[in-house]
Design a protein around this motif. Structure first.
Motif, short mmCIF file in Angstrom:
data_model
loop_
_atom_site.label_atom_id
_atom_site.label_comp_id
_atom_site.label_asym_id
_atom_site.label_seq_id
_atom_site.Cartn_x
_atom_site.Cartn_y
_atom_site.Cartn_z
N THR A 161 0.80 -1.22 0.00
CA THR A 161 0.00 0.00 0.00
C THR A 161 0.84 1.27 0.00
O THR A 161 0.27 2.37 0.06
CB THR A 161 -0.93 0.02 1.23
N LEU A 202 -2.10 3.83 -0.45
CA LEU A 202 -3.47 3.32 -0.49
C LEU A 202 -3.95 3.11 0.94
O LEU A 202 -3.79 2.01 1.52
CB LEU A 202 -3.54 1.99 -1.26
N ASP A 257 -10.35 1.62 -1.69
CA ASP A 257 -11.00 2.52 -2.64
C ASP A 257 -10.42 3.93 -2.60
O ASP A 257 -11.01 4.86 -3.15
CB ASP A 257 -12.50 2.60 -2.33
N ILE A 258 -9.26 4.11 -1.99
CA ILE A 258 -8.64 5.43 -1.89
C ILE A 258 -7.18 5.33 -2.31
O ILE A 258 -6.45 4.46 -1.83
CB ILE A 258 -8.72 6.00 -0.46
N ARG A 259 -6.76 6.23 -3.22
CA ARG A 259 -5.36 6.31 -3.60
C ARG A 259 -4.89 7.76 -3.47
O ARG A 259 -5.51 8.67 -4.02
CB ARG A 259 -5.14 5.83 -5.03
N VAL A 260 -3.80 7.96 -2.75
CA VAL A 260 -3.25 9.29 -2.51
C VAL A 260 -1.85 9.33 -3.11
O VAL A 260 -1.03 8.44 -2.85
CB VAL A 260 -3.20 9.61 -1.01
N VAL A 283 -5.85 12.95 -5.00
CA VAL A 283 -6.63 11.98 -4.23
C VAL A 283 -7.68 11.38 -5.16
O VAL A 283 -8.48 12.11 -5.75
CB VAL A 283 -7.30 12.64 -3.01
N ASP A 284 -7.65 10.06 -5.29
CA ASP A 284 -8.57 9.34 -6.17
C ASP A 284 -9.49 8.48 -5.31
O ASP A 284 -9.05 7.55 -4.64
CB ASP A 284 -7.76 8.47 -7.14
N LEU A 285 -10.78 8.81 -5.32
CA LEU A 285 -11.78 8.08 -4.55
C LEU A 285 -12.58 7.19 -5.50
O LEU A 285 -13.27 7.69 -6.39
CB LEU A 285 -12.71 9.05 -3.83
N TYR A 298 -14.98 4.83 -4.72
CA TYR A 298 -16.11 4.16 -4.05
C TYR A 298 -17.18 3.71 -5.04
O TYR A 298 -17.90 2.75 -4.79
CB TYR A 298 -16.75 5.12 -3.03
N HIS A 356 -15.21 7.66 -10.70
CA HIS A 356 -14.27 8.08 -9.67
C HIS A 356 -14.52 9.55 -9.32
O HIS A 356 -15.06 10.32 -10.11
CB HIS A 356 -12.84 7.93 -10.15
#
Length: 610
Positions: free
Chosen positions: A331, A375, A379-382, A465-467, A469, A474
């Motif tokens: 992650t 990560l 469901d979240i990538r920063v 920031v990629d959400l 969910y 996205h």
């Protein structure tokens, strides 16, 4: 008695299994007797009546296959129905057929392989080779297998068995490209100033005399324009093996602008004149393993840069770069980028009209970036990055006192003028011209070039920031902040010829430029438009002061390019097929410092890629 439903012949394995399962029933019915020395599973049957005299049977002849006769007997006695027997026989016959064909195919292929191996071995024998009369069978088998494997490998590599397909080298070459057709409308509101000097036109053309009676080249700030433009790019990328790849790409372009490969239709002479093609990419890349890559030549932006605050999407970097990343955990992945990028190389013959040449003043960008991808949840990538960009020798310097007798004479700092600029940066005069007076006492021409008044050493913070969910939809938030650490307001104030405030008396006011910028963008929708009706929408706010960064490289569409601009962008994309999509954007920009300037732009793009 019913007709036999089983034909004589070999008994398939499936049929034998079924008969074995029926043996208990046969024993119970008395149709068969246990083998000698075995006891029946039930009490002895009563003694049989005396045998009848022999007679001719009227029944159908039995099969020479005892198992088939047994199945017929099962049908006759009602233990199996005809339908059951037929289904069983059909399944068994199918299995037997497949087994026979497989054995036949294996035998044929083995014979062919042996023949090929023997032929290859015979062909490989040089003249005068003596044949061995006897070779043990195990050695023959091994030799045949070795030769067969070698021949098959070569046949696969060279495409022997696939006539009409590409040769092996073609599988390592990829052709790619794209096309964009654009409508662009630029709309100026009332109240814009009309005296914005086009410093790029001066520095890339003839010097300007501010003391003369000729107007300088000026930017259009009042008349709306409608344009139809295209961008076409075609490239080839080759895998050179052992981690090396190389690529070359050609692109359209109205000029050699680093930020725009757009070609305005009807320009470049009009009347359907042909358009220029430029070398857009040319590089060699070495990637010894997945986490490390070296690039040299002209390549895409190597830095993590999701916005166009500093770097436009189409810009290519000249020079050399190294990129690396390492997965500390599934992650968490740190990454780094470093490179040296020449911006301008002094003319080999500078100054061209003087016997004593001037020293070289090459311009470079030296840059590095450190960052990480994290990560915190599935469901979240920063992604965050910090960059340091040193634009070496881009700042102008006043020349040594020089005599300029005519428009073609040169001074020793002329090469410090920008070779390309948009607008927004603060400028200074480069030449310290020795005054020349005419016979009447009037001052002679003061032909002048202009250089950047500030040095540029930028610190840049970049984040995304990629959400996911609602995947494939996205929610993405992009942000970037830049500050010019080399900005010196006092020093710029002393030499600036633009970015000054106006006064009520008409006199030149104080310098009002700045050194920072930021941008934020919200995107909702599909990250990539891969099929019909894929979509996304976005909203952006941008604020970029005059000398936060070099104005040659940001987005050329926002405010018609450059720095000293603030405003917003709203837009949307819609997929029309896996490789075709349409995009619409509305830009609204105004100046931050200096005379009033504002412009709205509408861009509608039809894009295709292959």
């Amino acid at each position: 008695m019913p007709k036999s439903c089983v034909k004589p012949g070999k008994t398939p394995a499936a049929l034998k299994r079924a008969l074995l399962a029926a043996v208990p029933a046969l024993l119970a019915s008395g149709l068969i007797q246990p083998a000698l020395g075995q006891e029946p599973p039930q009490a002895e049957a009563p003694a049989a009546p005396p045998p009848k005299k022999p007679s001719v049977s009227k029944k159908k002849a039995t099969s020479p296959n005892a198992t088939i006769n047994l199945v017929n007997l099962l049908v006759e006695k009602g233990i199996l129905t005809e339908a059951q027997a037929k289904a069983l026989i059909k399944q068994a016959e199918d299995e037997a057929y497949v087994a026979r064909e497989a054995a036949k195919d294996a035998t044929s292929k083995a014979a062919e392989a042996a023949k090929t191996a023997n032929a290859a071995a015979a062909a490989a024998m040089p003249p005068g080779t003596k044949r061995v009369t006897y070779v043990p069978e195990i050695v023959k088998k091994q030799l045949r297998e070795d030769v067969k494997q070698e021949v098959m490998a070569k046949a696969k590599a060279e495409g022997w068995a696939s006539p009409g397909t590409y040769p092996e080298w073609a599988s390592r070459v990829r052709v790619f490209g794209d096309f964009r057709g654009r409508y662009q409308g630029n709309f100026f509101p009332p109240g814009n100033a009309t005296d914005f000097i086009n410093f790029n036109a001066i520095n890339t053309g003839l010097p300007f005399d501010p003391t003369g009676f000729v107007f300088p080249p000026l930017l259009n700030t009042t008349q709306d324009r409608n344009q139809f433009r295209i961008r076409a790019r075609l490239g080839v990328q080759a895998d050179l093996s052992n981690g090396f790849t190389s690529a070359v790409r050609l692109a359209t372009g109205q000029d050699n602008s680093p930020v725009s490969p757009n070609q305005t239709l009807g320009a470049s002479g009009g009347n359907y004149s042909k358009y220029s093609i430029w070398l857009d990419r040319a590089y060699l890349r070495y990637q010894p393993f997945e986490q490390l890559a070296f690039s040299v030549g002209r390549f895409d932006n190597p830095f993590f840069s999701p916005t166009d605050l500093l770097w436009y999407d189409d810009i290519g970097f000249d020079g050399a770069a190294v990129q690396a990343f390492y997965d500390i955990a599934p992650t968490f992945t740190p990454f780094g980028v470093a490179g040296a990028f020449p911006i301008f190389n002094t003319d080999f013959n500078f100054a061209f009209n003087q016997s004593i040449k001037y020293p070289s003043t090459d311009k470079y960008l030296f840059g590095g970036q450190l960052g990480f991808r994290w990560l915190p949840a599935p469901d979240i990538r920063v992604t965050l990055g910090t960059s340091y960009l040193d634009f070496s020798d881009v700042q102008g310097r006043l020349s040594s006192p020089c005599l300029v007798l005519n428009i073609t004479d040169l001074c020793n700092t002329d090469s410090l003028r920008p070779s390309f600029a948009q607008k927004g940066n603060t400028y200074m005069a480069l030449r310290d011209i020795i005054p020349i007076f005419t016979s009447t006492g009037a001052l002679g021409p003061q032909y002048q070039f202009y250089g950047l008044a500030s040095a540029f050493r930028d610190i840049v913070l970049t984040g995304q920031v990629d959400l996911a969910y609602f995947h494939p939809v996205h929610i993405v938030i992009d942000g970037e902040f830049v500050k010019n650490l080399a900005f010196n307001r006092t020093a710029i104030e002393a030499v600036a010829v633009n970015n000054r405030s106006s006064t009520s008396t008409g006199a030149v006011g104080p310098f009002v430029g700045g050194d920072l910028g930021y941008m934020a963008r919200l995107t909702i929708g599909h990250l990539e438009l891969k099929q019909l009706w894929d979509w996304n929408v976005f909203l952006t706010y941008k604020y970029l002061q005059s000398d936060a960064t070099v104005d040659a490289f940001p987005d050329p569409d926002f405010g018609l390019g450059g720095t000293n601009l603030k405003g917003y962008i709203v837009g949307a994309n819609l997929g029309l097929s896996p490789n075709v999509w349409i995009e619409g954007r509305w830009f609204s920009a105004t100046s931050i410092a200096g005379p009033p300037f504002a412009v709205d732009s509408l861009l509608i793009d039809l894009n295709a890629r292959f």
